[in-house]
Design an enzyme around this catalytic site. Sequence first.
Site, short mmCIF file in Angstrom:
data_model
loop_
_atom_site.label_atom_id
_atom_site.label_comp_id
_atom_site.label_asym_id
_atom_site.label_seq_id
_atom_site.Cartn_x
_atom_site.Cartn_y
_atom_site.Cartn_z
N ILE A 160 0.84 -1.19 0.00
CA ILE A 160 0.00 0.00 0.00
C ILE A 160 0.89 1.25 0.00
CG2 ILE A 160 -1.86 1.21 1.17
CD1 ILE A 160 -2.57 -1.63 0.10
N GLU A 161 0.74 2.05 -1.05
CA GLU A 161 1.61 3.22 -1.20
C GLU A 161 0.83 4.52 -1.34
OE1 GLU A 161 4.81 2.52 -3.96
OE2 GLU A 161 4.86 0.38 -3.51
#
Length: 342
Positions: A160-161
């Site tokens: 998750i960025e």
Amino acid sequence: MAHGIVAFNMLSSDNLAVYWGQNSYGAINPDKPAHWQKTLSYYCMDNVIDTFPIAFLVDSYAGGNLPSIDLANICNSGNANYFPGTDLLNCSFLASDIEMCQSAGKAVTISLGGGTGNIQFQNDSQAAAYAQTIWNLFLGGKSKTRPFGSAILDGIDMDIEGGSQTGYVSFLTALRKHMNRGKKKYYITAAPQCPYPDAYIGNTLNAVGFDAVYVQFYNNYCGLQHYNNHNVSYWNFSAWDDWANSVSPNRDVKVYIGAPASSGAAGSGYVNPKRITSIIQQTQSNYSSFGGVMLWDVSDAYANHRYDTAVKQALRSGVNLLNKRIPDQYLPETRDITHDQD
């Protein structure tokens, strides 16, 4: 499992996880197709890589209210069909590849997110319900829209960025309940950025028992290029080790060094094989949470003179060094003094 094949063991300290799916080398070398990403089974012919996170499930809710996946040159709209009424590709031709890798003792997971990922939930109840979707599509459940057909993956990875963490704890808690009732061992991993705590999944890491974190020590000030910097704000594996031992709900969680597999695989953080060998063995020796190395990605590793092989050799030799050192701690004090030096 066939004779001589060693089953994947998450608790080892010499594991190598390498992302497959995005053809990173091909993206920056469009004129060199010989080194583009191959189908998954191509990379399972030896005992170098232990885990393959498939990159990526990019959107949690696309057409038909199902996710969408992107596998670059391997499975796309040009060589595969979408399930009717959805934006979900039918990549079931990969089932035999996945099952071959698993039969060779490797774990294969699906990675959610990526740099352009959109893994978002409106609330906890929606997120908890989504666990059923992932279970049915990729893991031990059943569905007519399974992207990899009969293949049952070994878990999920959260890369998750961006975005909000709303619902993540509910999603993963519900998914873990499915996993615990399953017929085999399943894993939940994450790939946080190295700045601690991670901005996009840090709260979730503190609330859910992950099996491993593939910390991205690249594209950041705390990358591998700063390994010898004595300011712990730079090379901060110790912060992640502290988190593993005192904060994570799973005190057996493993922390991996995430590294680029070539100079072109990331903006910063790449180090040559000799350098990463030294970093691996020192970190392996100093931190109890150390679980191995993650590389981005397999196409870069193979094009870079099998960088993955150099990393795996470093991991194995580091374990051998540790095994030799441990008995020495228990030698009797009556050792032959002619072999001792003051």
